[in-house]
Every structure is written in C-alpha cells, then in structure tokens.
Design a protein around this motif. Structure first.
Motif: not given
Length: 139
Positions: A28-39, A44-48, A100-103
């Motif tokens: 499904e189309v990603p939402t802000a809520n989904m991205m914030n939870r994932l963030s 827990q794995h990246y400093r920022s 730097m990394f991006s998903i």
C-alpha cells in the motif's frame, strides 16, 4: 532474496552489500504514520534518522545536516521524468556517495513507474526488496 529481519537488512546496507540505498516495495502507499513508526525502529541501528516526504516541500529539511539514514516516501505523487524526481535522485546520489544511507518506500505500481524503465532516473539506482520479505518491518 530470502526473508530477512529489518536489523539484517540495515546491517547489509552498513557493510556495503547494498549500495547505500534500497527500495522497499510495499503493498500500500506509505503514510507518514508508517514512516514515523519505522523511524523509531531504525533509530535503534543508526545514530540519526530523518524522514523525507517528497510530496511535502517543508520536509526538505531532512536533506540538510548529516543524518546517517534517510527514509523517503511520496514518489507516487510525481511523474518519473519530473523535476522533483530528478532533484530527489541527485540528492540521494550525493548522500550515497558521501557514505550515508537511504531507504525508499513505494508501492508496486510506483516502483514499476520509477525503477523498471531504463529511461527513468531511478532505474538501477538502488537495490530493492519486497516488504513481505522483511520479517519484522511492520511489527
């Protein structure tokens, strides 16, 4: 690719197995809520970690600074050959070349439009994985 936990995927990126950018193809189309939870999980794995919604011009602040990980969504709002997409690709390329990394998160139709046509800017830009193969992405 077999199923992999999110931490395993992040480690593959950190060690260079993936090129510093990966596209996760969602149902499904990603939402802000989904991205914030994932963030929160990615923190827990990246400093920022920062979230960049391409469809929100005010979220461009996510590109400034030295956030180690950038979570990107909103590609479905734009045509593959549009100025916003070309600008995003350039900025993500600079990040990748700076260590730097991006998903990127996008649903299947958007993935096909932006990544599967050799004339489009994201063609062969980064690796991809189906959301269903990342075992703990949504838990």
């Amino acid at each position: 690719m077999n199923s992999v936990p999110l931490s395993g995927l992040l480690n593959l990126m950190r060690t260079g197995i993936y090129s510093g950018c990966i596209a996760i193809i969602t149902d499904e189309v990603p939402t802000a809520n989904m991205m914030n939870r994932l963030s929160e999980k990615v923190c827990q794995h990246y400093r920022s970690v920062s979230v960049w919604n391409l469809s929100n011009e005010f979220s461009e602040h996510a590109l400034h600074g030295d956030n180690e990980m950038l979570l990107v969504y909103g590609l479905e709002q734009f045509l593959p050959d549009g100025a916003v997409i070309h600008s995003a690709r350039t900025r993500l390329d600079i990040r990748r070349n700076s260590g730097m990394f991006s998903i990127m998160f996008l649903e299947q139709t958007t993935y096909k439009k932006h990544f599967c046509d050799s004339k489009q800017p994201f063609y062969l830009f980064c690796d991809s994985v189906e959301e269903a193969r990342v075992t703990d992405l949504t838990t």
